[in-house]
Design a protein around this motif. Structure first.
Motif, PDB file in Angstrom:
ATOM      1  N   ILE A 279     -31.081  -0.376  17.044  1.00  0.00           N
ATOM      2  CA  ILE A 279     -32.395  -0.333  17.689  1.00  0.00           C
ATOM      3  C   ILE A 279     -33.133  -1.661  17.538  1.00  0.00           C
ATOM      4  N   TYR A 280     -33.852  -1.986  18.597  1.00  0.00           N
ATOM      5  CA  TYR A 280     -34.556  -3.268  18.706  1.00  0.00           C
ATOM      6  C   TYR A 280     -35.556  -3.421  17.559  1.00  0.00           C
ATOM      7  N   ASP A 281     -35.628  -4.627  17.003  1.00  0.00           N
ATOM      8  CA  ASP A 281     -36.403  -4.795  15.758  1.00  0.00           C
ATOM      9  C   ASP A 281     -37.033  -6.177  15.670  1.00  0.00           C
ATOM     10  N   CYS A 282     -37.745  -6.604  16.704  1.00  0.00           N
ATOM     11  CA  CYS A 282     -38.367  -7.929  16.632  1.00  0.00           C
ATOM     12  C   CYS A 282     -39.436  -7.993  15.536  1.00  0.00           C
ATOM     13  N   TYR A 283     -40.020  -6.860  15.194  1.00  0.00           N
ATOM     14  CA  TYR A 283     -41.003  -6.750  14.113  1.00  0.00           C
ATOM     15  C   TYR A 283     -40.747  -5.424  13.391  1.00  0.00           C
ATOM     16  N   SER A 284     -41.165  -5.339  12.139  1.00  0.00           N
ATOM     17  CA  SER A 284     -40.942  -4.111  11.367  1.00  0.00           C
ATOM     18  C   SER A 284     -41.589  -2.899  12.030  1.00  0.00           C
ATOM     19  N   ILE A 285     -42.765  -3.076  12.630  1.00  0.00           N
ATOM     20  CA  ILE A 285     -43.467  -1.947  13.232  1.00  0.00           C
ATOM     21  C   ILE A 285     -42.680  -1.352  14.390  1.00  0.00           C
ATOM     22  N   VAL A 286     -41.847  -2.148  15.048  1.00  0.00           N
ATOM     23  CA  VAL A 286     -41.074  -1.621  16.186  1.00  0.00           C
ATOM     24  C   VAL A 286     -40.054  -0.589  15.704  1.00  0.00           C
ATOM     25  N   VAL A 287     -39.420  -0.843  14.581  1.00  0.00           N
ATOM     26  CA  VAL A 287     -38.480   0.136  14.024  1.00  0.00           C
ATOM     27  C   VAL A 287     -39.230   1.411  13.621  1.00  0.00           C
ATOM     28  N   ALA A 288     -40.405   1.245  13.031  1.00  0.00           N
ATOM     29  CA  ALA A 288     -41.193   2.411  12.617  1.00  0.00           C
ATOM     30  C   ALA A 288     -41.524   3.301  13.813  1.00  0.00           C
ATOM     31  N   GLU A 289     -42.017   2.692  14.891  1.00  0.00           N
ATOM     32  CA  GLU A 289     -42.371   3.500  16.066  1.00  0.00           C
ATOM     33  C   GLU A 289     -41.123   4.073  16.735  1.00  0.00           C
ATOM     34  N   ALA A 309     -35.346   6.481   3.791  1.00  0.00           N
ATOM     35  CA  ALA A 309     -34.151   6.279   4.624  1.00  0.00           C
ATOM     36  C   ALA A 309     -33.172   5.302   3.989  1.00  0.00           C
ATOM     37  N   ASP A 310     -31.894   5.624   4.194  1.00  0.00           N
ATOM     38  CA  ASP A 310     -30.810   4.743   3.778  1.00  0.00           C
ATOM     39  C   ASP A 310     -30.226   4.125   5.053  1.00  0.00           C
ATOM     40  N   PHE A 311     -30.365   2.814   5.230  1.00  0.00           N
ATOM     41  CA  PHE A 311     -29.902   2.139   6.441  1.00  0.00           C
ATOM     42  C   PHE A 311     -28.420   1.757   6.352  1.00  0.00           C
ATOM     43  N   SER A 312     -27.788   1.929   5.206  1.00  0.00           N
ATOM     44  CA  SER A 312     -26.471   1.320   4.951  1.00  0.00           C
ATOM     45  C   SER A 312     -25.366   1.983   5.759  1.00  0.00           C
ATOM     46  N   ILE A 313     -24.225   1.301   5.859  1.00  0.00           N
ATOM     47  CA  ILE A 313     -23.110   1.794   6.680  1.00  0.00           C
ATOM     48  C   ILE A 313     -22.463   3.032   6.084  1.00  0.00           C
ATOM     49  N   THR A 314     -22.743   3.345   4.829  1.00  0.00           N
ATOM     50  CA  THR A 314     -22.171   4.537   4.211  1.00  0.00           C
ATOM     51  C   THR A 314     -23.133   5.716   4.230  1.00  0.00           C
ATOM     52  N   SER A 315     -24.288   5.547   4.823  1.00  0.00           N
ATOM     53  CA  SER A 315     -25.286   6.618   4.837  1.00  0.00           C
ATOM     54  C   SER A 315     -24.996   7.600   5.973  1.00  0.00           C
ATOM     55  N   GLN A 316     -25.797   8.659   6.049  1.00  0.00           N
ATOM     56  CA  GLN A 316     -25.636   9.622   7.134  1.00  0.00           C
ATOM     57  C   GLN A 316     -26.123   9.067   8.462  1.00  0.00           C
ATOM     58  N   LEU A 317     -27.046   8.103   8.417  1.00  0.00           N
ATOM     59  CA  LEU A 317     -27.557   7.509   9.652  1.00  0.00           C
ATOM     60  C   LEU A 317     -27.752   5.996   9.456  1.00  0.00           C
ATOM     61  N   PRO A 318     -26.673   5.227   9.548  1.00  0.00           N
ATOM     62  CA  PRO A 318     -26.826   3.768   9.438  1.00  0.00           C
ATOM     63  C   PRO A 318     -27.739   3.236  10.545  1.00  0.00           C
ATOM     64  N   ILE A 319     -28.548   2.238  10.203  1.00  0.00           N
ATOM     65  CA  ILE A 319     -29.457   1.620  11.171  1.00  0.00           C
ATOM     66  C   ILE A 319     -29.195   0.118  11.182  1.00  0.00           C
ATOM     67  N   ASN A 320     -28.945  -0.399  12.369  1.00  0.00           N
ATOM     68  CA  ASN A 320     -28.694  -1.829  12.565  1.00  0.00           C
ATOM     69  C   ASN A 320     -27.705  -2.378  11.520  1.00  0.00           C
ATOM     70  N   PRO A 321     -26.459  -1.929  11.594  1.00  0.00           N
ATOM     71  CA  PRO A 321     -25.476  -2.339  10.578  1.00  0.00           C
ATOM     72  C   PRO A 321     -25.213  -3.843  10.534  1.00  0.00           C
ATOM     73  N   HIS A 322     -25.499  -4.569  11.615  1.00  0.00           N
ATOM     74  CA  HIS A 322     -25.315  -6.031  11.583  1.00  0.00           C
ATOM     75  C   HIS A 322     -26.490  -6.749  10.920  1.00  0.00           C
ATOM     76  N   GLY A 323     -27.527  -6.004  10.570  1.00  0.00           N
ATOM     77  CA  GLY A 323     -28.698  -6.584   9.938  1.00  0.00           C
ATOM     78  C   GLY A 323     -29.904  -6.645  10.850  1.00  0.00           C
ATOM     79  N   GLY A 324     -29.699  -6.325  12.144  1.00  0.00           N
ATOM     80  CA  GLY A 324     -30.811  -6.400  13.084  1.00  0.00           C
ATOM     81  C   GLY A 324     -31.212  -7.837  13.344  1.00  0.00           C
ATOM     82  N   GLN A 325     -32.083  -7.996  14.324  1.00  0.00           N
ATOM     83  CA  GLN A 325     -32.539  -9.355  14.656  1.00  0.00           C
ATOM     84  C   GLN A 325     -33.369  -9.961  13.525  1.00  0.00           C
ATOM     85  N   LEU A 326     -34.004  -9.112  12.714  1.00  0.00           N
ATOM     86  CA  LEU A 326     -34.789  -9.639  11.594  1.00  0.00           C
ATOM     87  C   LEU A 326     -33.910 -10.375  10.593  1.00  0.00           C
ATOM     88  N   SER A 327     -32.596 -10.079  10.591  1.00  0.00           N
ATOM     89  CA  SER A 327     -31.678 -10.779   9.690  1.00  0.00           C
ATOM     90  C   SER A 327     -30.749 -11.740  10.427  1.00  0.00           C
TER      91      SER A 327
END
Length: 384
Positions: A279-289, A309-327
């Motif tokens: 999911i798009y993440d140019c700012y932290s608030i975008v992920v929240a919404e 929430a656990d964002f990691s690849i081993t969690s039940q719901l990984p989020i932005n496994p490449h690190g997102g644009q913030l990383s």
């Protein structure tokens, strides 16, 4: 949308600066790599979708790129949805294929970044006349106002929003192509970084980069004899509500909500069916919404949800496994396409070093302007 598949994908590693390189060259590099990834040649491409090129090729852009790449597409178009352009290209490519206008479509975005030669073009529209003269200029102030609104209406805290860059940065430790690979951060690091625009800190704001990304879309029949397992487009939704933040219907609910709902209904899935989010993440608030608009928590409860929430690849719901644009950094318009490329690699099982265990369904989102131009895709693996 069933029947359209993504058979090639590639993202150039984002670079802080790309002096001496044109955007046309970035687009060509990314497009060529995606076509090769699909096991195709230029003569197999008969559809082309690109984005606008500020200060470089204002008109005849598809023709210029076709000439540069040696393509002769039967279908060519420009998609101008900001950071949602990449996902927006994919469902349009699927529609063109379904209409018989093309068989295999290259969707590509790229932007050079030379801080000594920043491209500019005339820009006359209402936001310049009615908002900018009062100081409402640029993305930082607009997203800061969205964050302020979320905090005021729901009590979301700075510590909760800081969870987004921290947890995504942990994922980026597995992605050597991320600009911030090898540089873990803590909540204290985020909160002690300079305030760019209150309440947003530097580490909650995306890093501008140069780069490019592309995917190749074709029919399910054409995909059967190609190199990789196909990734299916199962659902899509799009919504555009405003350009200037002053004209937004609401600040704490984005047009992503109806776009995601449409994508879910088309794919016949629910939030709980998804295996990961890109999911798009140019700012932290975008992920929240977005996690609220996607149905993972009730409206206004993203702060507490992000805490747990656990964002990691081993969690039940990984989020932005490449690190997102913030990383990884944001290669301008190609940044949104990067989320799409990551989802394709994960669903194919090709995300070296950060592969999620057998994912079948993913949500991909794109966001343009200030939560203004929104696209959501539900993608499925060959097993979905």
């Amino acid at each position: 949308m069933k029947g359209a598949t993504i058979v090639g994908a590639h993202e150039l590693p984002p670079q802080r600066t790309t002096p001496g390189v044109t955007s046309l060259e970035m687009i060509a590099r990314a497009g060529r790599a995606a076509v090769l990834d699909a096991g195709l040649t230029p003569k197999d491409i008969d559809g082309l979708m690109i984005g606008p090129q500020v200060g470089e090729t204002p008109q005849h852009a598809p023709a210029a790129l076709s000439e540069y790449l040696g393509l002769q597409p039967r279908f060519a178009d420009i998609v101008d949805l900001g950071g949602a352009s990449g996902p927006g290209m994919v469902w349009r490519a699927a529609a063109a294929i379904a209409a018989g206008m093309a068989d295999t479509v290259l969707c590509v975005l790229g932007n050079a970044r030379d801080t000594e030669r920043v491209p500019r073009s005339p820009n006359r529209n209402p936001i310049r006349e009615f908002d900018v003269p009062y100081g409402a200029s640029g993305a930082n102030q607009a997203y800061a106002m969205v964050a302020q609104a979320h905090m005021a209406e729901f009590g979301t805290t700075a510590e909760q929003l800081a969870q987004v860059p921290v947890k995504q940065r942990q994922n980026a430790m597995l992605n050597p192509n991320a600009v911030f690979h090898g540089k873990e951060i803590t909540v204290d690091d985020v909160l002690s970084s300079p305030v760019v625009m209150s309440p947003l800190h530097l580490l909650e704001v995306v890093m501008p980069c140069g780069g490019g990304a592309a995917v190749v879309v074709t029919s399910a029949d054409r995909a059967t004899d190609l190199r990789h397992d196909p990734v299916h487009l199962l659902g899509a939704g799009e919504m555009v509500t405003h350009r200037a933040l002053s004209q937004a219907p609401r600040l704490t609910t984005s047009p992503l909500a109806p776009a995601i709902d449409q994508a879910y209904r088309m794919a016949n899935v629910r939030a709980g069916d998804l295996d990961f989010l890109s999911i798009y993440d140019c700012y932290s608030i975008v992920v929240a919404e977005t996690v609220e608009d996607a149905g993972f928590c009730p409206k206004g409860e993203a702060g507490a949800w992000l805490d747990e929430a656990d964002f990691s690849i081993t969690s039940q719901l990984p989020i932005n496994p490449h690190g997102g644009q913030l990383s990884t950094g944001q290669s301008d318009l190609a940044g949104g396409m990067g989320h799409l490329v990551e989802a394709v690699l994960q669903l194919r099982g090709d995300a070296d070093g950060r592969q999620i265990d057998d994912p079948e369904l993913a949500l991909v989102t794109g966001n343009g302007a200030t939560l203004s131009e929104e696209v959501a895709l539900v993608l499925g693996s060959s097993r979905a």
